[in-house]
Design an enzyme around this catalytic site. Structure first.
Site, PDB file in Angstrom:
ATOM      1  N   GLY A 189      -5.106   4.628   1.988  1.00  0.00           N
ATOM      2  CA  GLY A 189      -5.026   3.610   3.043  1.00  0.00           C
ATOM      3  C   GLY A 189      -4.400   4.206   4.302  1.00  0.00           C
ATOM      4  O   GLY A 189      -3.828   5.298   4.259  1.00  0.00           O
TER       5      GLY A 189
ATOM      6  N   TYR B 104      -5.010 -11.263 -19.917  1.00  0.00           N
ATOM      7  CA  TYR B 104      -3.990 -12.156 -19.325  1.00  0.00           C
ATOM      8  C   TYR B 104      -4.547 -13.564 -19.159  1.00  0.00           C
ATOM      9  O   TYR B 104      -3.828 -14.542 -19.303  1.00  0.00           O
ATOM     10  CB  TYR B 104      -3.491 -11.604 -17.985  1.00  0.00           C
TER      11      TYR B 104
ATOM     12  N   GLY C 279       1.483  -8.885 -14.205  1.00  0.00           N
ATOM     13  CA  GLY C 279       2.843  -9.319 -14.555  1.00  0.00           C
ATOM     14  C   GLY C 279       3.494 -10.056 -13.397  1.00  0.00           C
ATOM     15  O   GLY C 279       4.154 -11.087 -13.594  1.00  0.00           O
TER      16      GLY C 279
ATOM     17  N   ASP D 132       0.863  -1.192   0.000  1.00  0.00           N
ATOM     18  CA  ASP D 132       0.000   0.000   0.000  1.00  0.00           C
ATOM     19  C   ASP D 132       0.891   1.231   0.000  1.00  0.00           C
ATOM     20  O   ASP D 132       1.906   1.259   0.700  1.00  0.00           O
ATOM     21  CB  ASP D 132      -0.908  -0.014   1.252  1.00  0.00           C
ATOM     22  N   ASN D 133       0.515   2.251  -0.773  1.00  0.00           N
ATOM     23  CA  ASN D 133       1.321   3.483  -0.739  1.00  0.00           C
ATOM     24  C   ASN D 133       0.738   4.516   0.229  1.00  0.00           C
ATOM     25  O   ASN D 133       1.249   5.616   0.356  1.00  0.00           O
ATOM     26  CB  ASN D 133       1.462   4.097  -2.137  1.00  0.00           C
TER      27      ASN D 133
ATOM     28  N   TYR E  13     -12.182   6.776 -12.494  1.00  0.00           N
ATOM     29  CA  TYR E  13     -12.347   5.522 -11.745  1.00  0.00           C
ATOM     30  C   TYR E  13     -13.025   4.474 -12.615  1.00  0.00           C
ATOM     31  O   TYR E  13     -12.538   3.353 -12.763  1.00  0.00           O
ATOM     32  CB  TYR E  13     -13.179   5.802 -10.497  1.00  0.00           C
TER      33      TYR E  13
END
Ligand code: UDP
Length: 310
Positions: free
Chosen positions: A38, A161, A104, A33-34, A147
């Site tokens: 949060g 993917y 990825g 989390d940056n 968003y």
């Protein structure tokens, strides 16, 4: 079979409840989390658990992690309209670049992937209630576009993917949810009304309050996510509570449950505010055997009690 799970946005409202649940189910959890929206305090208690690790990182940037990973749950994103209008570029980046990076990572580790998508992919829906087969009615250039379109791109990335690389992917479309640990200044209807009602301040109802939402208590929501994680089902699944109320009814219910003297104060309706929203949960019932157990009133009582404590 529990193993090592990476939860992005793990210090957020839903992310932190998810980390806690996964630990309880026997997983080792890395929370990334940056802390843009949060809060480190949401996971403070979990740090005593040797199987929990917190990593402050912006997943829109490349991330390499050592060791084995069994599943990546991508929950990072501002999710309140107030937040994503405050952080429009972060919101676009985490839904697009962040999703690409986490896919990825999952591919490199031969891990599964679960995307936290949203009822906002349906925009201001013209079909009611909303089944997963509905393609939505989204304004790409409105304030919510950052968003809505990022999450739509995230779903497209996830399916690409799945199809191109055979990645085991799941997509949960999360409808309005609420519960303890929502930020007091989160800006969404339920926390705003609770905070205002407890302070005997006016409840700010946007528009005439006739727009509808269907709110799901957090424990029910997390149960739905965990059940989906335990399947191979790649198509999106709505998780939400079909108990629909108008926003004015929600304000009045919260006021009553708080025993508050607050007045209702009508404020302008934000641009592109969806007029109605209710999940069709036929698919969740069928594929996951899931439906919500906690009524709106019951969930609000628990949430109000936790807000009082703060
Ligand atoms: N809303 C409101 N007063 C507030 C906050 C929100 O009337 O103080 C309304 C908002 O306009 C929307 C609904 O409540 O119609 C739900 O808003 P929220 O921000 O919770 O999330 P949304 O469902 O719009 O993503």
């Amino acid at each position: 079979m529990p193993g090592h799970a990476v939860v992005t946005g793990g210090a957020g409202f839903l992310g932190s409840h998810l980390c806690e649940r996964l630990l309880k189910d026997g997983w080792q959890v890395t929370c990334v989390d940056n802390l843009v929206t949060g809060q480190a305090t949401n996971v403070a208690r979990l740090r005593d658990d040797g199987r929990f690790r917190f990593l402050q990182h912006n997943v829109s940037e490349h991330l390499e992690l050592e060791g084995t990973i069994d599943t990546v749950l991508h929950f990072a994103s501002p999710a309140s309209p107030v937040d994503y209008e405050r952080h429009p570029i972060h919101t676009l980046k985490v839904g697009t670049l962040g999703t690409h990076n986490m896919l990825g990572l999952a591919r490199a580790k031969k891990a599964g992937f679960l995307l936290a998508s949203t009822s906002e992919v349906y925009g201001d829906p013209l079909v009611h209630p909303q089944p997963e087969t509905y393609w939505g009615n989204v304004n790409p250039i409105g304030p919510r576009g950052v968003y809505d379109e990022a999450k739509r791109a995230a779903e497209a990335f996830t399916m690409a993917y799945h199809r191109a690389h055979g990645l085991k992917t799941r997509i949960v479309r999360i409808f309005n949810s609420f519960g303890p640990r929502m930020r007091l200044n989160d800006g969404r209807a339920a926390p705003n009304f609770i905070k205002q009602a407890l302070g005997n301040e006016p409840l700010t109802v946007y528009g005439d309050g006739s727009q509808t939402r269907s709110l799901c208590y957090v424990d029910d929501l997390i149960e739905g996510v965990v059940r989906l994680l335990n399947t191979d089902y790649a198509e999106p699944v709505n998780i939400g509570n079909p108990e629909e109320v108008t926003i004015l009814q929600l304000a009045e219910l919260i006021r009553d449950l708080c025993g508050s003297r607050s007045q209702i104060a009508f404020r302008p309706l934000p641009t592109d505010d969806p007029k109605q929203r209710r999940p069709d949960i036929t698919r969740a019932r069928k594929v996951l055997g899931w439906e919500p157990k906690v009524s709106l009133e019951e969930g609000l009582k628990t949430t109000i009690a936790s807000f009082r404590g703060r």
